[in-house]
Design an enzyme around this catalytic site. Structure first.
Site, PDB file in Angstrom:
ATOM      1  CB  CYS A 155      -0.314   5.123  -6.282  1.00  0.00           C
ATOM      2  SG  CYS A 155      -0.685   6.663  -7.118  1.00  0.00           S
ATOM      3  CG  HIS A 159      -2.192  -0.649   1.097  1.00  0.00           C
ATOM      4  ND1 HIS A 159      -3.068  -0.382   0.072  1.00  0.00           N
ATOM      5  CD2 HIS A 159      -2.790  -1.603   1.862  1.00  0.00           C
ATOM      6  CE1 HIS A 159      -4.159  -1.117   0.211  1.00  0.00           C
ATOM      7  NE2 HIS A 159      -4.009  -1.885   1.284  1.00  0.00           N
TER       8      HIS A 159
END
Length: 258
Positions: free
Chosen positions: A132, A77
């Site tokens: 990301c 994550h």
């Protein structure tokens, strides 16, 4: 010396956003790097605490000198927190999420830059991140054959104290030196990174494509060449993410994993 640390985190206790392909990503990066002569250490799930990741990176950098190479791969994550020192145009510090993020918080890009700055002159430091790096750091998941398709956004509210401001900087803007590391990331700042399955096996879409193209590169290929090969397959209709390379002009021309 060629040293590597491969981090893969599927399990995030204390939150409802577990992942599926990150341990496989780490194993695949470790195999590829070992084949290229790297001494590789892996940190998976509970072993990948914030302290362990920080200590692991610092240890690799402390052992290297001019002419050596260090590669860190991270799959898991991402998230963001409010920018406190004014060095982010979007007023958010991007971050990766260790296994214990719910208890001890994320590892910020500012701290990573500080860690990488301890590398001795002449050491080639590369960070490859399948998460990301943006104001909406996210991994998403495609169905795994059983209908699961959860959103992989680890919201800051998971670990930030209640009432923390999230949309405005709280310090005058400063200029932070460019990180000493080359960063090859799974997507642009404003995009998402996806979990995927290939032949029934979970992987990050970026990791799968990056390693597939790596195997086909000529020995003298540069990071610019590698990015071009990856971008021939990503973004795609299923995975609308655009891998990015953040590097100095000199780093762009480094031979891949040399």
């Amino acid at each position: 010396m060629k040293l590597a640390l491969c981090v893969g985190i599927n399990d995030y206790p204390g939150v409802s956003n577990d992942l599926y392909g990150c341990r496989n990503d780490a194993a695949d990066w470790a195999a590829a790097l070992t084949a290229r002569g790297f001494d590789v250490r892996t940190l998976l799930d509970s072993a990948a605490s914030g302290l362990a990741i920080r200590t692991g990176i610092a240890d690799l950098l402390s052992r290297t000198s001019d002419g050596d190479a260090v590669v860190i791969t991270y799959s898991g994550h991402g998230t963001w927190v409010p920018d406190l020192d004014g060095d982010e145009p979007d007023q958010r510090d991007e971050a990766i999420c260790p296994h214990d993020v719910a208890a001890n918080g994320p590892l910020l890009d500012d701290e990573l830059s500080t860690l990488f700055a301890t590398a001795a002159p002449g050491v080639r430091v590369v960070l490859i991140s399948d998460s990301c790096h943006s104001g909406t750091l996210t991994r998403l998941s495609r169905p795994l054959g059983d209908g699961r398709c959860p959103t992989r956004f680890l919201a800051p509210s998971t670990f930030l104290p209640l009432g923390t401001p999230t949309h405005e900087a709280v310090a005058p803007r400063v200029t932070r030196p460019r990180s000493a590391a080359l960063l090859l990331s799974a997507c642009r700042d404003t995009e998402y990174s996806y979990d995927a399955t290939f032949s029934g096996r979970p992987n990050g879409a970026f990791t799968y494509v990056a390693l597939t193209t790596l195997a086909a590169l000529p020995p003298d290929a540069t990071y610019r060449d590698w990015l071009r090969a990856i971008r021939a397959q990503l973004p795609s209709q299923n995975y609308p993410q655009t891998p990015a390379l953040q590097a100095t002009p000199t780093q762009h021309t480094w031979t891949v994993l040399a």
